[in-house]
Scaffold this active site. Structure first.
Site, PDB file in Angstrom:
ATOM      1  N   LYS A 157      30.771  77.992  33.539  1.00  0.00           N
ATOM      2  CA  LYS A 157      32.190  77.637  33.469  1.00  0.00           C
ATOM      3  C   LYS A 157      33.055  78.835  33.862  1.00  0.00           C
ATOM      4  O   LYS A 157      33.971  78.706  34.687  1.00  0.00           O
ATOM      5  CB  LYS A 157      32.549  77.177  32.052  1.00  0.00           C
ATOM      6  N   ASP A 173      34.950  72.318  31.509  1.00  0.00           N
ATOM      7  CA  ASP A 173      35.324  72.616  30.123  1.00  0.00           C
ATOM      8  C   ASP A 173      35.349  71.309  29.327  1.00  0.00           C
ATOM      9  O   ASP A 173      34.980  70.249  29.838  1.00  0.00           O
ATOM     10  CB  ASP A 173      36.672  73.340  30.063  1.00  0.00           C
TER      11      ASP A 173
END
Length: 212
Positions: free
Chosen positions: A121, A139
């Site tokens: 991420k 996310d």
């Protein structure tokens, strides 16, 4: 509607809804985004933006932060939660930037992943926002929304969601698309309350709404 067609339609509608959507973490240098995204784990971006001001006031560059005692970093970042592990990762990451990359953040995905405390991420966020390269940031907002919308089917693991989205999201759209999902997830397609489907720009094509 095929997933690729649905993805393009969602992208266009979210563009109109959130034309100026961008990263909600404040930064003016790549290394600062690395620090902020590590602190943002299980913490709000708003709180991170306040905390880092104090951190950078005391340690204004990569070298200063690399040389800072972990205990001192932890004292400052403690309000973000998980202070000890985050401080250790930030310290180790800055040392690696200083020693191996001349204080610069590498623009290579695998090299970013090798930095302490950096996962997929974070690496995708850096690639997209700092270097303008194709990126998909999975996310919690992204994972929740793409499942609700029907772009992925019951997939919760971030890496698997990312892999599925790469197949249907144009590479040049990925980074901005994920930022818009954050805005939409906070304002409309919320997690802690019932989603505000009555004012959602995607209601007529959303899998969740259609199933109700």
């Amino acid at each position: 509607m095929k997933k690729t067609e649905l993805a393009l339609e969602i992208i266009e509608r979210l563009k109109k809804e959130y034309p100026d959507a961008g990263c909600t973490l404040d930064y003016d240098m790549a290394w600062k985004l690395l620090v902020s995204v590590r602190l943002a784990a299980q913490c709000t971006d708003a709180r991170v933006n306040v905390v880092v001001e104090k951190l950078y006031e005391k340690y204004p560059d990569v070298n200063a932060l690399a040389e800072a005692p972990v205990e001192e970093i932890e004292k400052i970042v403690h309000p973000c939660g998980l202070g000890n592990s985050k401080a250790r990762d930030i310290s180790a990451c800055m040392k690696m930037l200083r020693d191996e990359y001349g204080g610069k953040v590498p623009d290579d995905f695998d090299k970013l992943l090798a930095l302490p405390g950096v996962g997929r991420k974070s690496a995708n966020l850096i690639m997209g926002d700092v270097f303008g390269k194709p990126a998909i940031v999975t996310d919690t907002h992204c994972i929740r929304l793409v499942n609700r919308m029907g772009l992925v089917d019951g997939i919760k693991e971030p890496a698997k969601v990312e892999k599925a989205l790469w197949k249907i999201i144009p590479p040049e759209e990925g980074s901005d698309f994920c930022h818009r999902l954050v805005y939409h997830g906070r304002e409309v397609c919320t997690a802690r309350t019932k989603p505000y489907c009555d004012r959602c720009c995607l209601a007529d094509i959303c899998k969740r709404v259609g199933a109700e």
